[in-house]
Write an enzyme that holds these catalytic residues in place. Structure first.
Site, PDB file in Angstrom:
ATOM      1  N   LYS A 207      -4.150  -5.941  -1.739  1.00 51.86           N
ATOM      2  CA  LYS A 207      -3.316  -7.055  -2.213  1.00 51.86           C
ATOM      3  C   LYS A 207      -2.297  -6.610  -3.261  1.00 51.86           C
ATOM      4  O   LYS A 207      -1.129  -6.976  -3.194  1.00 51.86           O
ATOM      5  CB  LYS A 207      -4.213  -8.157  -2.820  1.00 51.86           C
TER       6      LYS A 207
ATOM      7  N   HIS B 248     -12.098 -10.542  -7.503  1.00 47.40           N
ATOM      8  CA  HIS B 248     -12.578 -11.706  -6.760  1.00 47.40           C
ATOM      9  C   HIS B 248     -12.975 -12.853  -7.693  1.00 47.40           C
ATOM     10  O   HIS B 248     -12.608 -14.007  -7.458  1.00 47.40           O
ATOM     11  CB  HIS B 248     -13.763 -11.299  -5.887  1.00 47.40           C
TER      12      HIS B 248
HETATM   13  P1  GDP Z   1      -6.709  -5.003  -3.869  1.00 50.64           P
HETATM   14  O1  GDP Z   1      -8.059  -4.885  -4.510  1.00 50.64           O
HETATM   15  O2  GDP Z   1      -6.773  -5.872  -2.646  1.00 50.64           O
HETATM   16  O3  GDP Z   1      -5.627  -5.411  -4.805  1.00 50.64           O
HETATM   17  O4  GDP Z   1      -6.351  -3.517  -3.310  1.00 50.64           O
HETATM   18  P2  GDP Z   1      -5.408  -2.389  -3.926  1.00 50.64           P
HETATM   19  O5  GDP Z   1      -3.982  -2.744  -3.745  1.00 50.64           O
HETATM   20  O6  GDP Z   1      -5.873  -2.084  -5.298  1.00 50.64           O
HETATM   21  O7  GDP Z   1      -5.731  -1.171  -2.934  1.00 50.64           O
HETATM   22  C1  GDP Z   1      -7.047  -0.669  -2.769  1.00 50.64           C
HETATM   23  C2  GDP Z   1      -6.994   0.738  -2.219  1.00 50.64           C
HETATM   24  O8  GDP Z   1      -6.451   0.735  -0.902  1.00 50.64           O
HETATM   25  C3  GDP Z   1      -6.141   1.698  -3.044  1.00 50.64           C
HETATM   26  O9  GDP Z   1      -6.771   2.946  -3.095  1.00 50.64           O
HETATM   27  C4  GDP Z   1      -4.854   1.749  -2.269  1.00 50.64           C
HETATM   28  O10 GDP Z   1      -4.149   2.948  -2.455  1.00 50.64           O
HETATM   29  C5  GDP Z   1      -5.346   1.642  -0.825  1.00 50.64           C
HETATM   30  N1  GDP Z   1      -4.300   1.045   0.023  1.00 50.64           N
HETATM   31  C6  GDP Z   1      -3.606  -0.092  -0.254  1.00 50.64           C
HETATM   32  N2  GDP Z   1      -2.711  -0.329   0.729  1.00 50.64           N
HETATM   33  C7  GDP Z   1      -2.858   0.656   1.633  1.00 50.64           C
HETATM   34  C8  GDP Z   1      -2.202   0.945   2.874  1.00 50.64           C
HETATM   35  O11 GDP Z   1      -1.311   0.248   3.334  1.00 50.64           O
HETATM   36  N3  GDP Z   1      -2.627   2.062   3.538  1.00 50.64           N
HETATM   37  C9  GDP Z   1      -3.604   2.865   3.073  1.00 50.64           C
HETATM   38  N4  GDP Z   1      -3.930   3.913   3.793  1.00 50.64           N
HETATM   39  N5  GDP Z   1      -4.242   2.627   1.911  1.00 50.64           N
HETATM   40  C10 GDP Z   1      -3.870   1.538   1.188  1.00 50.64           C
HETATM   41 MG    MG Z   2      -5.722  -5.983  -6.826  1.00 51.74          MG
END
Ligand code: GDP
Ligand code: MG
Length: 391
Positions: free
Chosen positions: A24, A84
């Site tokens: 996200k 969350h």
């Molecule tokens: P959130 O918890 O949903 O906000 O997720 P984050 O944006 O912090 O991403 C979680 C992990 O997934 C991180 O290590 C990111 O680098 C990885 N990640 C996020 N987007 C992508 C993507 O499009 N491709 C890949 N391969 N990894 C991703």
């Molecule tokens: Mg996040």
């Protein structure tokens, strides 16, 4: 002097939802990067969104990060939650303000428990339009991604969304952030889907002004500022308002300053995210959950009846029934209050049931029929409901 906010396009509030680590925050940063490259926004890096250092410095607990950007046709305020618990606790009630949401689902992992919980809560708080970002498509296998898409569409349909027709866009926030043209184009496609699928909502601009306070800050030498989304009506500098405090007291004040994203505004209207400078209000006199409203336009109530959906155990809800005397937390707008539940003639209600019940809150809040709320207990969302009548 500061540049004023120019209202040249419709303003919408959107946000990212979805399971932890599905991307996200990365996607939020990528959207700002793609639009900054187009010249209609400023890039907000991952760290600024996830940690919001400026706000930490002011000693405020961060629960919601807002970024702002424009597409060709719209101005957006976009929210992203750090975790969350923050999402549920702070967004749910505020989510009533969301005009649409981007559901982020990792193409590698598919639907996870928080994906389902966010979809359920979005439905309960009145979000009608969801666009799906199947993220991490750079790392996913195409056939597996097809299956994940089917699974997400089914989940959305099961919760009353138009799962068969709503847009599902395969993206890679990470690669777009790195400037990869293929994935930059995918972000553009996602934004086009949001622009076309999420309609400009009807705004209650003619109703009396109401804002539920999300945060309170003090600006040395100027006074107390409250922030939040305008739920209805309009407000201008010079307007008289009432601050409805948690204890059922009211405080008269005047709005002496009005800003959105650091830009002064001539007026704010329903749907705008604003900061209001309030004359004569001391910092300790107003807190999160209080309401700022047009004088005489609202009244506080401790008692109300509601129709409530009890979240099934499989979706993170309770494992046992509830009965009269049950005492959970009620998240109503930005307030969080304990309340006593009375089931009337019914002996008990099971997770998965929809029930009518009466509630007596520990302190009165401005309430009205139709208002949505969440019920929480021990860090979990166990129910979501709508006010039917107030007493
Ligand atoms: P959130 O918890 O949903 O906000 O997720 P984050 O944006 O912090 O991403 C979680 C992990 O997934 C991180 O290590 C990111 O680098 C990885 N990640 C996020 N987007 C992508 C993507 O499009 N491709 C890949 N391969 N990894 C991703
Ligand atoms: Mg996040």
């Amino acid at each position: 002097s500061k540049q004023a906010y120019i209202r040249s396009k419709p303003h919408l509030n959107i946000g990212t939802m979805g399971h932890v680590d599905h991307g996200k925050t990365t996607l939020t940063a990528a959207i700002t990067k793609v639009l900054a490259d187009r010249g209609t926004g400023s890039f907000v890096p991952f760290d600024r969104i996830d940690r919001a250092p400026e706000e930490l410095r002011r000693g405020i607990t961060i629960t919601i990060a807002h970024v702002e950007y424009e597409t060709d046709t719209r101005h957006y305020a976009h929210v992203d939650m750090p975790g969350h618990a923050d999402y549920v606790k702070n967004m749910i009630t505020g989510a009533a303000q969301l005009d649409g949401a981007i559901l982020v689902v990792s193409a590698l992992d598919g639907v996870m428990p928080q994906t389902a919980e966010h979809v359920l809560l979005a439905r309960q708080v009145g979000v009608r339009h969801i666009v799906v970002a199947l993220n991490k498509a750079d790392a996913g296998d195409e056939e597996l991604t097809d299956l994940v898409e089917l699974e997400v569409r089914e989940l959305l349909t099961a919760h009353g969304f138009d799962g068969d027709v709503l847009p599902v866009v395969r993206v890679s926030g990470l690669r777009a952030l790195e400037g990869d043209p293929r994935w930059t184009a995918a972000i553009e496609a996602l934004l086009d889907a949001v622009d076309t699928y999420v309609p400009v909502p009807e705004r209650y601009v003619d109703a009396p002004f109401l804002l539920s306070v999300e945060n309170v800050l003090t600006i040395t030498g100027r006074g107390t500022v409250v922030t939040g989304a305008v739920e209805r009506g309009t407000v201008r500098p010079g307007a008289s308002v009432e601050v409805h405090r948690g204890e059922g007291e009211q405080l008269a004040s005047v709005v002496t300053g009005l800003e959105t994203f650091g830009k002064p505004m001539e007026f704010a209207q329903a749907g705008d995210n604003v900061a209001l400078l309030l004359r004569g209000v001391q910092r300790g006199q107003v807190r999160r959950g209080d309401i700022v409203a047009a004088p005489g336009s609202i009244s506080a109530h401790a008692g109300f009846t509601a129709r409530v959906y009890l979240v099934p155990a499989a979706e993170g809800g309770r494992h046992t029934p509830i009965a009269t005397g049950y005492r959970p937390q009620f998240y109503i707008r930005t307030a969080d209050v304990v309340g006593d539940v009375d089931l009337g003639a019914v002996a008990m209600a099971l997770p998965g049931d929809t029930v009518d019940l009466a509630v007596t809150l520990a302190r009165p809040l401005p309430l009205e029929p139709g208002l949505g709320f969440a019920i929480r207990e021990g860090g979990r969302t166990v129910g979501a409901g709508t006010v039917r009548s107030v007493r």
